[in-house]
Design a protein around this motif. Structure first.
Motif, PDB file in Angstrom:
ATOM      1  N   GLU A  98       0.839  -1.208   0.000  1.00 54.62           N
ATOM      2  CA  GLU A  98       0.000   0.000   0.000  1.00 54.62           C
ATOM      3  C   GLU A  98       0.863   1.244   0.000  1.00 54.62           C
ATOM      4  OE1 GLU A  98      -0.750   3.394   2.089  1.00 54.62           O
ATOM      5  OE2 GLU A  98      -0.630   1.761   3.562  1.00 54.62           O
ATOM      6  N   LEU A  99       1.898   1.253   0.810  1.00 57.31           N
ATOM      7  CA  LEU A  99       2.793   2.409   0.883  1.00 57.31           C
ATOM      8  C   LEU A  99       3.472   2.656  -0.462  1.00 57.31           C
ATOM      9  CD1 LEU A  99       6.046   3.297   1.437  1.00 57.31           C
ATOM     10  CD2 LEU A  99       4.195   4.604   2.495  1.00 57.31           C
ATOM     11  N   VAL A 100       4.004   1.586  -1.068  1.00 64.05           N
ATOM     12  CA  VAL A 100       4.704   1.720  -2.347  1.00 64.05           C
ATOM     13  C   VAL A 100       3.758   2.228  -3.429  1.00 64.05           C
ATOM     14  CG1 VAL A 100       5.922   0.457  -4.163  1.00 64.05           C
ATOM     15  CG2 VAL A 100       6.424  -0.037  -1.763  1.00 64.05           C
ATOM     16  N   ALA A 101       2.554   1.675  -3.471  1.00 62.84           N
ATOM     17  CA  ALA A 101       1.612   2.030  -4.525  1.00 62.84           C
ATOM     18  C   ALA A 101       1.120   3.467  -4.432  1.00 62.84           C
ATOM     19  CB  ALA A 101       0.415   1.076  -4.506  1.00 62.84           C
ATOM     20  N   TRP A 102       0.947   3.976  -3.233  1.00 61.31           N
ATOM     21  CA  TRP A 102       0.322   5.291  -3.075  1.00 61.31           C
ATOM     22  C   TRP A 102       1.286   6.389  -2.662  1.00 61.31           C
ATOM     23  CZ3 TRP A 102      -3.934   5.873  -5.485  1.00 61.31           C
ATOM     24  CH2 TRP A 102      -4.775   4.776  -5.674  1.00 61.31           C
ATOM     25  N   LEU A 103       2.558   6.034  -2.442  1.00 60.45           N
ATOM     26  CA  LEU A 103       3.519   7.046  -2.009  1.00 60.45           C
ATOM     27  C   LEU A 103       3.654   8.218  -2.986  1.00 60.45           C
ATOM     28  CD1 LEU A 103       5.640   7.997   0.064  1.00 60.45           C
ATOM     29  CD2 LEU A 103       7.337   6.722  -1.258  1.00 60.45           C
ATOM     30  N   PRO A 104       3.859   7.997  -4.291  1.00 62.25           N
ATOM     31  CA  PRO A 104       3.992   9.155  -5.180  1.00 62.25           C
ATOM     32  C   PRO A 104       2.781  10.085  -5.136  1.00 62.25           C
ATOM     33  CG  PRO A 104       4.777   7.179  -6.279  1.00 62.25           C
ATOM     34  CD  PRO A 104       4.090   6.727  -5.016  1.00 62.25           C
ATOM     35  N   THR A 105       1.592   9.502  -5.037  1.00 63.22           N
ATOM     36  CA  THR A 105       0.390  10.325  -4.927  1.00 63.22           C
ATOM     37  C   THR A 105       0.397  11.127  -3.632  1.00 63.22           C
ATOM     38  OG1 THR A 105      -0.896   8.759  -6.249  1.00 63.22           O
ATOM     39  CG2 THR A 105      -2.129  10.246  -4.815  1.00 63.22           C
ATOM     40  N   GLN A 106       0.760  10.480  -2.529  1.00 61.82           N
ATOM     41  CA  GLN A 106       0.768  11.166  -1.239  1.00 61.82           C
ATOM     42  C   GLN A 106       1.864  12.215  -1.154  1.00 61.82           C
ATOM     43  OE1 GLN A 106       0.768   8.130   1.809  1.00 61.82           O
ATOM     44  NE2 GLN A 106      -1.164   7.268   1.089  1.00 61.82           N
ATOM     45  N   ILE A 250      -1.302  13.586   5.838  1.00 65.73           N
ATOM     46  CA  ILE A 250      -2.072  13.132   4.671  1.00 65.73           C
ATOM     47  C   ILE A 250      -2.812  11.844   4.986  1.00 65.73           C
ATOM     48  CG2 ILE A 250      -1.831  12.223   2.320  1.00 65.73           C
ATOM     49  CD1 ILE A 250       0.621  14.212   2.124  1.00 65.73           C
ATOM     50  N   ARG A 251      -2.118  10.917   5.644  1.00 61.88           N
ATOM     51  CA  ARG A 251      -2.725   9.630   5.948  1.00 61.88           C
ATOM     52  C   ARG A 251      -3.812   9.753   7.018  1.00 61.88           C
ATOM     53  NH1 ARG A 251       0.189   5.359   3.829  1.00 61.88           N
ATOM     54  NH2 ARG A 251      -0.326   3.964   5.554  1.00 61.88           N
ATOM     55  N   LYS A 252      -3.717  10.747   7.883  1.00 57.56           N
ATOM     56  CA  LYS A 252      -4.818  11.023   8.810  1.00 57.56           C
ATOM     57  C   LYS A 252      -6.073  11.404   8.042  1.00 57.56           C
ATOM     58  CE  LYS A 252      -2.349  12.679  12.945  1.00 57.56           C
ATOM     59  NZ  LYS A 252      -2.061  13.893  13.757  1.00 57.56           N
TER      60      LYS A 252
END
Length: 366
Positions: A98-106, A250-252
């Motif tokens: 999940e972290l790898v997939a969404w990191l660039p977006t975040q 962001i994750r909050k």
């Protein structure tokens, strides 16, 4: 939705289904060495911690409990040799994929930005870039191969999935220095760090690599392999406090919370080294048996000094190798899943049970 899905590559594992069916037709059943999912029991002390925290009716926090953050900072210091790690330097995540997939977006990346990763790599690095609308680029040596002008995120992966290659300390030091010089953020995927066999993997958080400061670097770690917790989705990142502070906020907003019982289980797992040593012994035995059998069968093993895989070749197109092994009832991953450079290799996981591994050894003529 179509605008997003159109950016993504074909999901590779669907292409393996016909070969899986062939392998499953073997009289003694399939030996699935393709995915690398843990099969051994979750250690008892971790299950006890999960059950003890099962009565958790309230929402967990994204940052995790103080006890979890203590466990994260303690492990990073004890196992990685990192110094001066505070709670602001750690952040739990809901599984590393999940972290790898969404990191660039975040991170706010998008059109015009570049995300770089190894030429042979876990496919989700590319997926993450494409989800954000950024440009994925590959490298053999980031310092020599990459133009830092538009490069915003540099993925390192040591030990490597799929090759098992380990980056030496001086290589890591050189890459981190170059990235800092050019203002490029480094995320180092170190999920297999505790599974070194013929090399001792080093973290980017080690003071010899980072110079005692975590500016511009973050390490990614998972409990899936070391503790058999793939089903728990337990992982975390550690490093630059400013980067992690932004990600926390962001994750909050996104509600990306590790469940409270999993937080408790993670803390218990990171506080115990004995179960990790026991699991390593299981994998070491399976690795040795499969390596010997593959080499006797005509395979050459390259790299593979760490991780849970053997990077193997018969010097033929990878799908021919997949088909050959499927006829023996053995399913492996074709190397081109990880990039065109893997077109003559297969990735062989040694995460099957002892019984299934020995079945594969027998079928290979061992």
């Amino acid at each position: 939705m179509s605008a997003v899905t159109d950016r993504l590559p074909t999901f590779p594992w669907d292409k393996l289904e016909p070969y899986k069916a062939t392998a499953a037709a073997h009289p003694d059943g399939i030996v699935d060495l393709s995915v690398g999912t843990p099969v051994d029991p979750v250690p008892e002390l971790i299950r006890r911690a999960l059950v003890a925290a099962a009565d958790s009716p309230g929402y967990p926090t994204v940052w995790g409990t103080a006890a979890l953050r203590d466990a994260l900072t303690g492990w990073v210091g004890r196992r990685l040799g990192a110094r001066g790690v505070a709670h602001t330097n750690v952040l739990p995540v809901v599984g590393s994929k999940e972290l790898v997939a969404w990191l660039p977006t975040q991170l706010g990346l998008g059109a015009g930005d570049q995300v770089a990763y190894p030429r042979l790599a876990y496919p989700t690095y590319e997926v993450g870039a494409r989800l954000a609308g950024a440009e994925p680029v590959v490298y053999d040596d980031p310092v020599a191969d990459l133009d830092p002008t538009r490069l915003k995120l540099l993925w390192l992966n040591s030990p490597s999935n799929p090759t098992g290659r380990v980056l030496a300390k001086d290589e890591l030091t050189r890459i981190v220095a170059w990235a800092r010089e050019h203002g490029v953020l480094v995320f180092s995927d170190e999920c297999y760090l505790e599974l070194g066999w013929e090399a001792e993997p080093v973290s980017v958080l080690h003071p010899d690599v980072c110079g005692g400061t975590y500016e511009g670097i973050v390490a990614v770690h998972s409990l899936s392999k070391r503790s058999n917790l793939a089903g728990y989705r337990a992982a975390f990142v550690a490093g630059d406090a400013a980067v992690l502070g932004d990600l926390l906020l962001i994750r909050k907003h996104g509600g990306m919370m590790t469940p409270a019982p999993v937080q408790a289980a993670t803390a218990a797992a990171l506080g115990d080294d004995a179960h990790v040593a026991e699991q390593r012994e299981r994998y070491a035995d399976r690795r040795a048996a499969l390596r010997t059998a593959l080499e006797a069968h005509g395979f050459r093993i390259e790299h593979s000094e760490a991780s849970l895989y053997l990077w193997a070749t018969r010097d033929e197109p990878c799908w021919e190798t997949v088909a050959h092994l499927a006829e023996l009832g053995i399913l492996v991953a074709p190397g081109d899943f990880y990039g065109a450079a893997g077109g003559r290799f297969v990735r062989v996981a040694f995460t099957a049970t002892d019984e299934r591994v020995m079945a594969a050894v027998k079928r290979l003529g061992g």
